[in-house]
Scaffold this active site. Sequence first.
Site, PDB file in Angstrom:
ATOM      1  N   GLU A  10      56.473  44.108  32.657  1.00 30.65           N
ATOM      2  CA  GLU A  10      57.662  44.866  32.264  1.00 30.65           C
ATOM      3  C   GLU A  10      58.831  44.613  33.212  1.00 30.65           C
ATOM      4  O   GLU A  10      59.982  44.495  32.788  1.00 30.65           O
ATOM      5  CB  GLU A  10      57.346  46.364  32.243  1.00 30.65           C
ATOM      6  N   ALA A  31      15.312  24.307  31.059  1.00 36.24           N
ATOM      7  CA  ALA A  31      15.018  23.506  32.250  1.00 36.24           C
ATOM      8  C   ALA A  31      13.623  22.921  32.117  1.00 36.24           C
ATOM      9  O   ALA A  31      12.785  23.428  31.357  1.00 36.24           O
ATOM     10  CB  ALA A  31      15.110  24.363  33.516  1.00 36.24           C
ATOM     11  N   SER A  57      17.821  21.296  35.413  1.00 40.24           N
ATOM     12  CA  SER A  57      18.530  21.617  34.170  1.00 40.24           C
ATOM     13  C   SER A  57      19.822  20.826  34.020  1.00 40.24           C
ATOM     14  O   SER A  57      20.568  21.049  33.071  1.00 40.24           O
ATOM     15  CB  SER A  57      18.849  23.118  34.133  1.00 40.24           C
ATOM     16  N   ARG A 100      34.006  30.114  33.244  1.00 38.27           N
ATOM     17  CA  ARG A 100      33.879  30.407  34.670  1.00 38.27           C
ATOM     18  C   ARG A 100      35.228  30.824  35.250  1.00 38.27           C
ATOM     19  O   ARG A 100      35.333  31.778  36.021  1.00 38.27           O
ATOM     20  CB  ARG A 100      33.405  29.171  35.429  1.00 38.27           C
ATOM     21  N   SER A 156      16.060  38.096  46.332  1.00 38.48           N
ATOM     22  CA  SER A 156      15.292  39.276  46.747  1.00 38.48           C
ATOM     23  C   SER A 156      14.669  39.132  48.126  1.00 38.48           C
ATOM     24  O   SER A 156      14.640  40.089  48.911  1.00 38.48           O
ATOM     25  CB  SER A 156      14.189  39.571  45.719  1.00 38.48           C
TER      26      SER A 156
END
Length: 361
Positions: free
Chosen positions: A57, A166, A178, A194, A232
């Site tokens: 704006e 894969a 892959s 992406r 993890s």
Amino acid sequence: MNDFSAFDHAMMTRALALAAQGLFTTTPNPRVGCVLAQGETVVGEGWHASAGGPHAEVIALGQAGARAAGATLYVNLEPCSHQGRTPPCTDLIVKSKIKRVVAAMLDPNPQAAHGGARLAAVGIDFEHGLLADEAQELNLGFVSRMTRQRPWVRMKIAATLDGRTALGAGSGANAGRSQWITGAEARQDGHRWRARACAILTGIGTVQADDPRFSVREVATPRQPLRVVVDSRLEISSQARILADGNALIFTGLENQRKLAAEVISLPNKSNKVELPLMLEELGRRGVNELHVEAGWRLNGSLVREGCVDEFLIYLNPSFLGDDAQGMLALPGISSLDEKIKIRITSLDRIGDDIRILARR
């Protein structure tokens, strides 16, 4: 229901096209475009390019100058009425003597909302709802973060016609590879997706198998998305290419005792793996609007099982890898077709030799 004219529709269509020019750049802000019309003559245009920069704006009003008085302002998102990195747009709209404001949609940000009410209170005709679906689609990540406190999650999968992503364990040293299942055109198209994302998410399995950079290379972009790794047990190599530029974030189920070129966040669940819904909330707090997932079948399956995926971007290549190869998602078996996970295809296109499917839960 507002009775919008054909000219109103044309001006909002233009505002949306202007907003889309910020597709790769506005994060964490929404993509916003603005058009000013005096009668049926355009006197100013603008689009928001980046956080901290002038709003759409402001640019359009600056271009219009004195011709803004008595004009209609078209914008795809309700003008803001709060002081953020920049002053409220509503103040400048009032000062410029705008007669009418048409917004495609109201602002879902509780801090910025009610700009329309502020304008109406001083006698400016405020209307909204014109091309609202298109406006929401352009800013679906921002809307998700404002209303659900988590990003819009888009999972990209490149697969063969038999649903394989894969090579399998029987491939020896090539197990898990892959690169590349799809053709060059599909890979370039994937880089556009992406580029529009705020962050790219992958898992440690993909990092170890392919050592990807997960940068945007096939299309021009002024910025690189944040890279996010779910790891993890914190097994990532300090030499992994995804960590090369320091623009990475690692989520783990352990307490961090390693020195890495990335911020490490511990979010363990009961199994000492990463608590994925909490991870999304953390990314939302960090301003991530759209999260682009490129991971292996195990992490893909976990994200789907825990309700963390909003949209699927699937490229299918006309080839087969066979039963030993990895699938799209590691999901538990079902005993009835009634238990199948249903998705809705929103678009279907051919990209080179590959088929691109966009689908939602």
